[in-house]
Design an enzyme around this catalytic site. Structure first.
Site, mmCIF file in Angstrom:
data_model
loop_
_atom_site.group_PDB
_atom_site.id
_atom_site.type_symbol
_atom_site.label_atom_id
_atom_site.label_comp_id
_atom_site.label_asym_id
_atom_site.label_seq_id
_atom_site.Cartn_x
_atom_site.Cartn_y
_atom_site.Cartn_z
ATOM 1 C CB THR A 1 -0.864 0.018 1.280
ATOM 2 O OG1 THR A 1 -1.791 -1.041 1.175
ATOM 3 C CG2 THR A 1 -1.582 1.337 1.465
ATOM 4 N NE ARG B 1 -8.646 -7.480 3.355
ATOM 5 C CZ ARG B 1 -7.609 -6.649 3.344
ATOM 6 N NH1 ARG B 1 -7.518 -5.717 2.425
ATOM 7 N NH2 ARG B 1 -6.667 -6.765 4.226
ATOM 8 C CG ASP C 1 -4.281 -1.225 7.015
ATOM 9 O OD1 ASP C 1 -4.332 -2.124 6.154
ATOM 10 O OD2 ASP C 1 -3.346 -0.401 7.064
ATOM 11 N N GLY D 1 0.755 -3.432 5.117
ATOM 12 C CA GLY D 1 0.904 -4.782 5.642
ATOM 13 C C GLY D 1 -0.430 -5.488 5.660
ATOM 14 N N GLY E 1 -3.827 -5.826 6.672
ATOM 15 C CA GLY E 1 -4.830 -4.949 7.282
ATOM 16 C C GLY E 1 -5.535 -5.598 8.460
#
Ligand code: SD4
Length: 317
Positions: A151, A179, A182, A203, A205
């Site tokens: 991300t 889905r 974070d 990473g 989430g």
């Protein structure tokens, strides 16, 4: 006045190079984080953000993005949206709304259409090849569909002392339809307060959300911890708790900066990269290593940088 920009991964480097000049001449932190993220969203070879992002298990690219302004604490976010060129710009615009500032799926897409955001088919031929390859491998070898994460999260401090943060992602490769990780969630994927500093995460989430890591880092910086110490404490604590309680911790990586332009990073993975530029340092890529609870890093050398370009251009076999 000092300024700074820090972002997750090597992929933010080009955006940071262009933006350093602009921020030093007075562009606002909000416009800077948006433009760094847009540069990543638009680049077809980055596989986990925007155009060229890897699809969900139905072979659809569903995107999440967020924006936060550190002066007003305004937040805007979108999740699970398809076929928009720059989700981060939608998130930034939504942060100006008093209500309805976080929209998902069709509601977010309607908002995009009503407000003139550019549509684009975000699924590339290359992403389809990765999808087919992974599907085959999962069938044959039972691999986890979810490994790998990239991300983009950017924190900036401008010369007026304003801070902002933005994130954008296609989330986990082969995720379930609907889905959300974070990245668009305040306090987990991002947080910023111009009185203190800001943070952004990348990473897994599902695990990053268990520790509200971005808020926790800003909170610790507000209590007087240096950015590096705040980042290390937050990530190591969550990593250790997850292992103790669940036997496993997913990938957890963060970047952060305080309102003086000092920065920090932490990770629990073998090699996390990040890009940074400040009034005192030219745009650079660093590579981290986690040594027993302390994150250390060194500048990426020419060989690593060349290898990276080769790797992202590699043909999908
Ligand atoms: C997520 N944190 O959706 C993101 C994953 C990531 O590339 O970093 N993806 O859980």
């Amino acid at each position: 006045m000092s300024w700074g920009i820090i972002a997750t991964w090597r992929m933010a480097l080009e955006g940071i190079e262009v933006s350093s000049e602009k921020i030093s001449k007075g562009m606002s932190a909000g416009d800077i984080v948006e433009s760094v993220v847009k540069a990543v969203e638009d680049y077809p070879l980055y596989k986990s953000v925007g155009y060229g992002g890897l699809p969900n298990e139905n072979c659809e690219v569903e995107l999440d993005a967020a924006f936060m302004d550190g002066n007003s604490l305004s937040i805007g976010a979108v999740a699970g949206i398809k076929d928009f060129k720059n989700p981060v710009s939608m998130a930034k615009r939504l942060s100006e709304e008093k209500y309805n500032c976080f929209l998902v799926g069709t509601g977010a897409e309607e908002y995009g259409d009503e407000n003139g955001f550019e549509r684009k088919n975000m699924l590339t031929e290359r992403a389809i090849s990765f999808y087919n390859k992974r599907k085959k491998a999962i069938k044959e070898k039972g691999l986890s569909p979810y490994d790998g994460h990239d991300t983009v999260g950017v924190v900036a401090l401008d010369i007026e002392g304003t801070m902002a943060v933005a994130t954008s992602t296609s989330g986990l490769f082969m995720k379930k339809r609907g889905r959300v990780g974070d990245s668009p969630i305040s306090g987990s994927g991002f947080y910023v307060d111009s009185n203190i500093g800001g943070a952004a995460a990348t990473g897994l989430g599902e695990d990053l959300m268990k520790g509200c890591v971005s808020y926790e880092i800003v909170r610790l910086m507000g209590e007087g911890h240096s950015p590096q110490d705040a980042a290390d404490r937050t990530i190591m604590k969550l990593n250790n708790e997850l292992i103790r309680r669940r036997g496993y911790a997913g990938d957890l990586s963060v970047v952060c900066m305080n309102n003086k332009g000092q920065w920090g990073v932490a990770t629990n993975i073998k090699e996390f990269t990040f890009s940074v530029a400040t009034s005192n340092e030219k745009p650079k890529v660093y590579i981290t290593k986690n040594l027993e609870g302390k994150t250390v890093y060194e500048e990426a050398d020419e060989e690593w940088l060349k290898g990276y370009i080769k790797k992202i251009n590699k043909k999908v076999e």
